[in-house]
Design a protein around this motif. Structure first.
Motif, mmCIF file in Angstrom:
data_model
loop_
_atom_site.group_PDB
_atom_site.id
_atom_site.type_symbol
_atom_site.label_atom_id
_atom_site.label_comp_id
_atom_site.label_asym_id
_atom_site.label_seq_id
_atom_site.Cartn_x
_atom_site.Cartn_y
_atom_site.Cartn_z
ATOM 1 N N PRO A 15 -18.941 -17.375 17.412
ATOM 2 C CA PRO A 15 -19.949 -16.794 16.517
ATOM 3 C C PRO A 15 -19.395 -16.381 15.152
ATOM 4 C CG PRO A 15 -20.176 -15.874 18.701
ATOM 5 C CD PRO A 15 -18.910 -16.694 18.704
ATOM 6 N N GLU A 16 -18.147 -15.955 15.114
ATOM 7 C CA GLU A 16 -17.569 -15.462 13.856
ATOM 8 C C GLU A 16 -16.910 -16.567 13.017
ATOM 9 O OE1 GLU A 16 -14.285 -15.516 16.853
ATOM 10 O OE2 GLU A 16 -16.381 -14.934 16.915
ATOM 11 N N MET A 17 -16.978 -17.786 13.461
ATOM 12 C CA MET A 17 -16.352 -18.903 12.769
ATOM 13 C C MET A 17 -16.942 -19.081 11.369
ATOM 14 S SD MET A 17 -16.136 -22.841 14.147
ATOM 15 C CE MET A 17 -15.049 -22.409 15.486
ATOM 16 N N THR A 18 -16.074 -19.269 10.383
ATOM 17 C CA THR A 18 -16.536 -19.525 9.017
ATOM 18 C C THR A 18 -16.950 -20.985 8.888
ATOM 19 O OG1 THR A 18 -14.364 -20.210 8.190
ATOM 20 C CG2 THR A 18 -14.878 -17.831 8.105
ATOM 21 N N ARG A 19 -17.642 -21.300 7.811
ATOM 22 C CA ARG A 19 -18.057 -22.685 7.559
ATOM 23 C C ARG A 19 -16.828 -23.585 7.466
ATOM 24 N NH1 ARG A 19 -22.401 -25.671 6.006
ATOM 25 N NH2 ARG A 19 -22.072 -27.369 4.531
ATOM 26 N N GLU A 20 -15.796 -23.123 6.800
ATOM 27 C CA GLU A 20 -14.578 -23.914 6.650
ATOM 28 C C GLU A 20 -13.915 -24.166 8.001
ATOM 29 O OE1 GLU A 20 -15.290 -21.157 4.749
ATOM 30 O OE2 GLU A 20 -15.915 -22.344 3.017
ATOM 31 N N GLU A 21 -13.914 -23.154 8.866
ATOM 32 C CA GLU A 21 -13.348 -23.328 10.207
ATOM 33 C C GLU A 21 -14.182 -24.311 11.022
ATOM 34 O OE1 GLU A 21 -11.211 -19.031 11.067
ATOM 35 O OE2 GLU A 21 -13.394 -19.174 11.257
ATOM 36 N N ALA A 22 -15.493 -24.234 10.886
ATOM 37 C CA ALA A 22 -16.372 -25.168 11.593
ATOM 38 C C ALA A 22 -16.122 -26.591 11.123
ATOM 39 C CB ALA A 22 -17.833 -24.777 11.398
ATOM 40 N N ILE A 23 -16.011 -26.785 9.820
ATOM 41 C CA ILE A 23 -15.733 -28.120 9.272
ATOM 42 C C ILE A 23 -14.423 -28.658 9.829
ATOM 43 C CG2 ILE A 23 -15.102 -29.364 7.158
ATOM 44 C CD1 ILE A 23 -17.197 -27.568 5.703
ATOM 45 N N ALA A 24 -13.394 -27.831 9.830
ATOM 46 C CA ALA A 24 -12.086 -28.261 10.334
ATOM 47 C C ALA A 24 -12.162 -28.634 11.815
ATOM 48 C CB ALA A 24 -11.049 -27.166 10.105
ATOM 49 N N ALA A 25 -12.863 -27.833 12.601
ATOM 50 C CA ALA A 25 -12.980 -28.098 14.037
ATOM 51 C C ALA A 25 -13.788 -29.368 14.306
ATOM 52 C CB ALA A 25 -13.611 -26.904 14.734
ATOM 53 N N ILE A 26 -14.848 -29.568 13.549
ATOM 54 C CA ILE A 26 -15.652 -30.787 13.707
ATOM 55 C C ILE A 26 -14.821 -32.009 13.342
ATOM 56 C CG2 ILE A 26 -17.652 -32.059 12.817
ATOM 57 C CD1 ILE A 26 -18.988 -29.197 12.484
ATOM 58 N N ARG A 27 -14.096 -31.926 12.254
ATOM 59 C CA ARG A 27 -13.254 -33.051 11.843
ATOM 60 C C ARG A 27 -12.170 -33.350 12.874
ATOM 61 N NH1 ARG A 27 -13.064 -31.719 5.388
ATOM 62 N NH2 ARG A 27 -14.968 -32.867 4.886
ATOM 63 N N GLU A 28 -11.618 -32.311 13.475
ATOM 64 C CA GLU A 28 -10.611 -32.517 14.526
ATOM 65 C C GLU A 28 -11.237 -33.216 15.734
ATOM 66 O OE1 GLU A 28 -7.259 -30.132 17.132
ATOM 67 O OE2 GLU A 28 -8.592 -28.987 15.825
ATOM 68 N N SER A 29 -12.444 -32.821 16.086
ATOM 69 C CA SER A 29 -13.149 -33.452 17.203
ATOM 70 C C SER A 29 -13.408 -34.925 16.918
ATOM 71 C CB SER A 29 -14.478 -32.736 17.462
ATOM 72 O OG SER A 29 -14.248 -31.394 17.808
ATOM 73 N N ILE A 30 -13.776 -35.224 15.692
ATOM 74 C CA ILE A 30 -13.993 -36.618 15.292
ATOM 75 C C ILE A 30 -12.692 -37.403 15.415
ATOM 76 C CG2 ILE A 30 -14.531 -38.114 13.324
ATOM 77 C CD1 ILE A 30 -16.528 -35.851 12.443
ATOM 78 N N ALA A 31 -11.593 -36.798 14.960
ATOM 79 C CA ALA A 31 -10.290 -37.469 15.040
ATOM 80 C C ALA A 31 -9.891 -37.741 16.491
ATOM 81 C CB ALA A 31 -9.221 -36.614 14.351
ATOM 82 N N TRP A 32 -10.250 -36.842 17.406
ATOM 83 C CA TRP A 32 -9.957 -37.017 18.832
ATOM 84 C C TRP A 32 -10.982 -37.926 19.508
ATOM 85 C CZ3 TRP A 32 -5.644 -36.078 21.347
ATOM 86 C CH2 TRP A 32 -4.747 -35.144 20.831
ATOM 87 N N LYS A 33 -12.032 -38.296 18.783
ATOM 88 C CA LYS A 33 -13.097 -39.166 19.288
ATOM 89 C C LYS A 33 -13.747 -38.601 20.548
ATOM 90 C CE LYS A 33 -11.178 -43.298 17.210
ATOM 91 N NZ LYS A 33 -10.696 -44.662 17.423
ATOM 92 N N THR A 34 -14.062 -37.306 20.510
ATOM 93 C CA THR A 34 -14.777 -36.717 21.638
ATOM 94 C C THR A 34 -16.186 -37.287 21.692
ATOM 95 O OG1 THR A 34 -15.503 -34.819 20.309
ATOM 96 C CG2 THR A 34 -13.459 -34.556 21.559
ATOM 97 N N LYS A 35 -16.802 -37.195 22.861
ATOM 98 C CA LYS A 35 -18.167 -37.716 23.018
ATOM 99 C C LYS A 35 -19.114 -37.008 22.061
ATOM 100 C CE LYS A 35 -21.427 -40.063 25.057
ATOM 101 N NZ LYS A 35 -21.537 -41.490 24.872
ATOM 102 N N THR A 36 -19.078 -35.667 22.073
ATOM 103 C CA THR A 36 -19.875 -34.892 21.127
ATOM 104 C C THR A 36 -19.069 -33.707 20.633
ATOM 105 O OG1 THR A 36 -20.885 -33.295 22.655
ATOM 106 C CG2 THR A 36 -22.014 -35.414 22.394
ATOM 107 N N VAL A 37 -19.565 -33.134 19.572
ATOM 108 C CA VAL A 37 -19.109 -31.841 19.110
ATOM 109 C C VAL A 37 -20.294 -30.902 19.321
ATOM 110 C CG1 VAL A 37 -19.653 -32.387 16.695
ATOM 111 C CG2 VAL A 37 -18.081 -30.549 17.220
ATOM 112 N N CYS A 38 -20.076 -29.877 20.141
ATOM 113 C CA CYS A 38 -21.147 -28.939 20.471
ATOM 114 C C CYS A 38 -21.058 -27.767 19.500
ATOM 115 C CB CYS A 38 -21.001 -28.472 21.919
ATOM 116 S SG CYS A 38 -22.366 -27.429 22.457
#
Length: 83
Positions: A15-38
């Motif tokens: 809940p406390e994640m900043t927009r920048e942290e969310a962007i970084a986490a989403i990009r990491e998930s994309i790099a790992w090719k996860t099925k989805t990013v929740c």
């Protein structure tokens, strides 16, 4: 490892994640090719934009962050988020 990742959903839900942290986490998930990013409902448009054209889809949680809303509220949320 990539084959397993195609079965995993990456949780970007603090809940406390900043927009920048969310962007970084989403990009990491994309790099790992996860099925989805929740993601948190607020981050759905951001995640859709970042995941566009990748192998990673977008999912979200209902009644964030605790999941204690009545079913009728969750149904309304699900309908709204799908739009």
């Amino acid at each position: 490892m990539e084959a397993i990742n195609r079965y995993l959903d990456a949780a970007v839900l603090r809940p406390e994640m900043t927009r920048e942290e969310a962007i970084a986490a989403i990009r990491e998930s994309i790099a790992w090719k996860t099925k989805t990013v929740c993601v948190r409902p607020f981050d759905i448009p951001l995640a859709k934009k970042l995941c566009e054209g990748t192998e990673t889809g977008v999912s979200c949680v209902l009644s964030f962050p605790h999941g204690t809303a009545p079913t009728v509220v969750k149904a309304f949320e699900a309908h709204t988020y799908c739009e």
